[in-house]
Each structure stands twice: as structure tokens, then as C-alpha cells.
Write a protein that holds these residues in place. Structure first.
Motif, mmCIF file in Angstrom:
data_model
loop_
_atom_site.group_PDB
_atom_site.id
_atom_site.type_symbol
_atom_site.label_atom_id
_atom_site.label_comp_id
_atom_site.label_asym_id
_atom_site.label_seq_id
_atom_site.Cartn_x
_atom_site.Cartn_y
_atom_site.Cartn_z
ATOM 1 N N PRO A 89 10.930 9.325 11.601
ATOM 2 C CA PRO A 89 10.931 7.920 11.583
ATOM 3 C C PRO A 89 10.758 7.055 10.146
ATOM 4 O O PRO A 89 11.057 6.203 10.586
ATOM 5 C CB PRO A 89 11.232 7.672 13.318
ATOM 6 C CG PRO A 89 10.127 8.760 13.131
ATOM 7 C CD PRO A 89 9.818 9.164 12.791
ATOM 8 N N TYR A 90 10.362 7.196 9.727
ATOM 9 C CA TYR A 90 9.811 6.616 8.621
ATOM 10 C C TYR A 90 9.030 7.207 7.450
ATOM 11 O O TYR A 90 9.284 8.547 7.937
ATOM 12 C CB TYR A 90 8.089 6.050 9.369
ATOM 13 C CG TYR A 90 7.279 7.085 9.557
ATOM 14 C CD1 TYR A 90 6.401 6.654 8.094
ATOM 15 C CD2 TYR A 90 7.181 7.650 10.564
ATOM 16 C CE1 TYR A 90 5.240 7.573 8.462
ATOM 17 C CE2 TYR A 90 5.738 8.222 11.070
ATOM 18 C CZ TYR A 90 5.126 8.695 9.088
ATOM 19 O OH TYR A 90 4.713 9.091 10.320
ATOM 20 N N ASP A 91 9.336 6.935 6.667
ATOM 21 C CA ASP A 91 8.451 7.106 5.067
ATOM 22 C C ASP A 91 7.145 6.875 4.992
ATOM 23 O O ASP A 91 7.341 5.857 4.738
ATOM 24 C CB ASP A 91 9.722 6.047 3.597
ATOM 25 C CG ASP A 91 9.303 7.449 2.531
ATOM 26 O OD1 ASP A 91 8.325 7.175 2.212
ATOM 27 O OD2 ASP A 91 9.646 8.001 2.095
ATOM 28 N N HIS A 92 6.784 7.707 5.244
ATOM 29 C CA HIS A 92 4.929 7.520 4.301
ATOM 30 C C HIS A 92 4.722 6.726 3.456
ATOM 31 O O HIS A 92 3.296 6.230 3.610
ATOM 32 C CB HIS A 92 4.182 8.514 5.070
ATOM 33 C CG HIS A 92 4.486 9.862 3.288
ATOM 34 N ND1 HIS A 92 5.550 10.396 2.837
ATOM 35 C CD2 HIS A 92 3.464 10.153 2.210
ATOM 36 C CE1 HIS A 92 5.618 11.561 2.302
ATOM 37 N NE2 HIS A 92 4.634 10.788 1.695
ATOM 38 N N ILE A 93 5.641 6.834 3.145
ATOM 39 C CA ILE A 93 5.027 6.072 1.246
ATOM 40 C C ILE A 93 5.448 4.716 1.330
ATOM 41 O O ILE A 93 5.160 3.844 1.578
ATOM 42 C CB ILE A 93 5.152 6.336 0.522
ATOM 43 C CG1 ILE A 93 4.696 7.782 -0.546
ATOM 44 C CG2 ILE A 93 5.462 5.820 -1.347
ATOM 45 C CD1 ILE A 93 3.186 7.736 -0.627
ATOM 46 N N THR A 94 6.565 4.395 1.516
ATOM 47 C CA THR A 94 7.763 3.033 1.805
ATOM 48 C C THR A 94 7.283 1.807 2.747
ATOM 49 O O THR A 94 7.489 1.144 2.988
ATOM 50 C CB THR A 94 9.038 3.164 1.040
ATOM 51 O OG1 THR A 94 9.797 4.595 2.150
ATOM 52 C CG2 THR A 94 9.154 3.946 -0.054
ATOM 53 N N ALA A 95 7.309 2.853 4.333
ATOM 54 C CA ALA A 95 7.139 2.427 5.364
ATOM 55 C C ALA A 95 5.766 1.153 5.187
ATOM 56 O O ALA A 95 5.458 0.358 6.690
ATOM 57 C CB ALA A 95 7.296 2.886 6.620
ATOM 58 N N PHE A 96 4.938 1.629 4.340
ATOM 59 C CA PHE A 96 3.310 1.168 4.558
ATOM 60 C C PHE A 96 2.794 0.225 3.313
ATOM 61 O O PHE A 96 3.396 0.797 2.271
ATOM 62 C CB PHE A 96 2.327 1.855 4.412
ATOM 63 C CG PHE A 96 2.903 2.603 6.192
ATOM 64 C CD1 PHE A 96 2.586 2.629 7.540
ATOM 65 C CD2 PHE A 96 3.163 4.070 5.648
ATOM 66 C CE1 PHE A 96 3.004 3.016 8.125
ATOM 67 C CE2 PHE A 96 3.360 4.423 7.281
ATOM 68 C CZ PHE A 96 3.173 4.680 8.428
ATOM 69 N N GLU A 97 2.139 -0.409 3.559
ATOM 70 C CA GLU A 97 1.823 -1.263 1.994
ATOM 71 C C GLU A 97 -0.204 -0.768 2.597
ATOM 72 O O GLU A 97 -0.659 -1.241 3.339
ATOM 73 C CB GLU A 97 1.556 -2.912 2.485
ATOM 74 C CG GLU A 97 2.537 -3.830 2.511
ATOM 75 C CD GLU A 97 3.509 -3.500 1.382
ATOM 76 O OE1 GLU A 97 2.815 -3.223 0.113
ATOM 77 O OE2 GLU A 97 4.734 -3.739 1.176
ATOM 78 N N PRO A 98 -0.679 -0.295 1.548
ATOM 79 C CA PRO A 98 -2.099 -0.131 1.401
ATOM 80 C C PRO A 98 -3.020 -0.984 1.545
ATOM 81 O O PRO A 98 -2.386 -1.926 1.001
ATOM 82 C CB PRO A 98 -1.531 0.423 0.011
ATOM 83 C CG PRO A 98 -1.016 1.495 -0.180
ATOM 84 C CD PRO A 98 0.810 0.275 0.330
#
Length: 335
Positions: free
Chosen positions: A120-129
Motif C-alpha cells: 500500500p506504499y512505495d518504499h522509496i517515495t513514501a518516506f523521507e530518509p
């Protein structure tokens, strides 16, 4: 009198100008920057694994130091399941206000998304490192009674008996599994993968020589190597380990481009303001330098790293691409 009035008038103009300048400058700052951010609001640190593992233990200790630095409380919430993606999904949907963080590892952020049909999410674009917490190298180990003295010995036997030698892992799609697949793909050897429900039973069967080898986390394998119950053929780090100075790296053992380290890191939901991400990065980086935390990490076999959000983002993208290829080339499927 006229001179004094003129002086007071000029002083008043200067004072009003100064106050106006300060007001305009303050208006451009985030509200939390003018107070003791996050002003007592509770922060939730989500760990996508059960309590007790290294990601959880380090997360709890960093959370205590982060809470003290921000004058608030940071609670750890274990949301385990689906190889870490349940906890990741929770954070991906959270408000981007710095009050919900993900303390996770390479699995959910670079491997599992390529194994699962739909997330249910994109592992790259769904987060801020935010920051890399640390890395865990692994040791390629065999039972003490196995005939293999080197990685070359293991590969020679595997190629002489294709599909006969078995390696253990803590489960399908784990970083331990991925390393066995990577070794096979880079050398042309064929192995049998034997997945277990966790690293501990996999290591136990390697000790019992029910399987020929495994890539084991250094903290778990080191005591058995030192006692002579396991033989270390190589380490997966770029440099030799201080605890095992006589054991070569995979590169020194003849396997080029085989540097694998299981990283742990902190992420925030996408669109979290840059200023908040930078503040979190600074405070966690300071925590990683605490002698007590360094000593704890050493016991867990974790090398603390730190670094910028950009460095973590680059690391995540590089490893995501790397393991995506291994999974595709190996036609690996999730359980």
C-alpha cells in the motif's frame, strides 16, 4: 531642547525598525523552531519487528536520548509482521509532522517490496530518509566438521555436486537468503535454500551440520566461531573484522563486488519538512556518539554510522536496485 527631541525621535525610528526586522525574521521560521520542538508532543518510534532484536533494542535506547534532547517522550511501538512491511505501511500513512518515525532495516526498505506483489506504499517515495543508524556485517560459516576450509573449497564442491549443498537462512526473502542467492548468481554454483522461521533455528541447524553453510549475523555467529564450533570462511564487510582479523573478506576470498551489510535506519513519512528532518538527524547523530550506546552496539554486532539524510537515501536506492535484480534473476517469490 530641539536637539534632544530630534535624538529621541531618531532613536525611536531605529528601535521600531529593529523590532519590525525581528518580527519579519521570526515570521519566516517554523513554529517549532521558536519553541522547544516538539513542545511536549509525544513521538512514536515504530519498529516493524518483535521486541528484543537489535533494531528494537537500539531503537529503544536512541528513543530515550532523542526524547531527552527534544524535551518530550518518545515511545517505541512494535508493529511486526509481513517481513516488516506492516510497520512501514503504518508510518507511510502517518502525518508528516515529525511525530511518527520508522526505525527499520534493509529488509522492508530495500528487499521485501520486490518480493511482494502489492504494497500500500512505495518504499522509496513514501518516506523521507533521516539517518543511517548502523550496519551489521555477516560471516559465511560452516560447521566445524565440514571439509571446506575456504570459499573456493565450498564453491568447488558445489559445482561438482550441483544442487546438493544446502544453506540456511532466517526465512525466504531475508538478507541471509539474499546473500546465498547472490553467491550462486555471481559464481554459477547451485545450492539448496533451506528457510527457517528466524535466524536462531537456522544457526542451530548449521551448528548441527544439517545444512552445509549459512551467512550469519556477526554477533550470533562470533561466539561459535571463537569456540571452534563453526568455521568462518569469509566476512561480507568491505574490510576485515577486528574480532576476526585472520578471516578474509569475500573480495579477498575471490568473490568480487560482494559487500553486503544489513543496515538499520530511521525514516519519516514523505513530505516531512526539511527542517524537522535535519533536526532529527542532528539529535540522533549526537545520540549515536554516546559511549553507552556505542558499547551496546558493539555487543549487538552493529557498527554505528550516522551520516546525512541524502546518504541514507542513496544507500536505500542502491540496495533496492541491487536486490531487485537478484530477486528477478533468481525468480524468487515471497512465501
Amino acid at each position: 531642547m530641539t536637539s534632544l527631541a530630534s535624538h529621541l525621535s531618531a532613536h525611536g525610528v531605529q528601535r521600531r525598525h529593529l523590532l519590525t526586522t525581528l518580527a519579519l525574521a521570526g515570521a519566516g521560521l517554523p513554529a517549532w523552531a521558536q519553541t522547544d520542538w516538539p513542545a511536549g508532543k509525544l513521538i512514536t518510534w515504530v519498529v516493524p519487528y518483535p521486541a528484543g532484536g537489535s533494531t528494537d533494542v537500539l531503537g529503544r535506547n536512541i528513543a530515550l536520548k532523542l526524547g531527552a534532547a527534544l524535551s518530550t517522550n518518545v515511545i517505541v511501538d512494535n508493529k511486526a509482521g509481513a517481513t516488516g512491511t506492516i510497520g512501514a505501511a503504518y508510518v507511510a500513512k502517518a502525518a508528516p509532522d515529525g511525530l511518527t518515525l520508522l526505525g527499520t532495516s534493509i529488509g522492508p526498505q530495500a528487499i521485501a517490496p520486490h518480493l511482494m506483489a502489492k504494497l500500500p506504499y512505495d518504499h522509496i517515495t513514501a518516506f523521507e530518509p533521516v539517518i543511517t543508524v548502523g550496519t551489521i556485517p555477516h560471516i559465511l560459516v560452516v560447521g566445524a566438521n565440514q571439509p571446506f576450509k575456504t570459499v573456493a573449497d565450498l564453491l568447488t564442491a558445489a559445482k561438482a555436486q550441483p544442487g546438493k549443498l544446502a544453506f540456511a537462512s532466517g526465512g525466504n526473502g531475508t538478507i541471509l537468503h539474499m546473500q546465498g542467492e547472490l553467491l550462486a548468481q555471481q559464481t554459477g554454483a547451485r545450492f539448496i535454500h533451506v528457510p527457517y522461521k528466524g535466524d536462531t533455528p537456522a544457526l542451530q541447524d548449521t551448528l548441527a551440520e544439517q545444512v552445509q553453510f549459512m551467512f550469519a549475523p556477526v554477533a550470533a555467529a562470533l561466539p561459535h566461531v571463537q569456540s571452534g564450533k563453526l568455521r568462518a570462511l569469509a566476512v561480507t564487510s568491505a574490510q576485515r573484522l577486528k574480532a576476526l582479523p585472520a578471516v578474509p573478506t569475500m573480495g579477498e576470498a575471490g568473490i568480487k563486488d560482494f559487500v553486503v551489510e544489513q543496515w538499520q535506519a530511521v525514516f519519516a513519512p514523505a513530505k516531512t519538512p526539511t527542517a524537522i528532518v535535519q533536526r532529527l538527524n542532528r539529535e540522533i547523530a549526537a545520540a549515536l556518539k554516546d559511549p553507552a550506546l556505542v558499547a551496546l552496539a558493539d555487543k549487538l554486532g552493529v557498527t554505528l554510522v550516522g551520516g546525512s539524510p541524502q546518504q541514507l537515501g542513496d544507500l536505500q536506492k542502491a540496495d533496492s536496485a541491487k536486490w531487485a535484480k537478484v530477486i528477478k534473476d533468481g525468480n524468487i517469490k515471497a512465501d
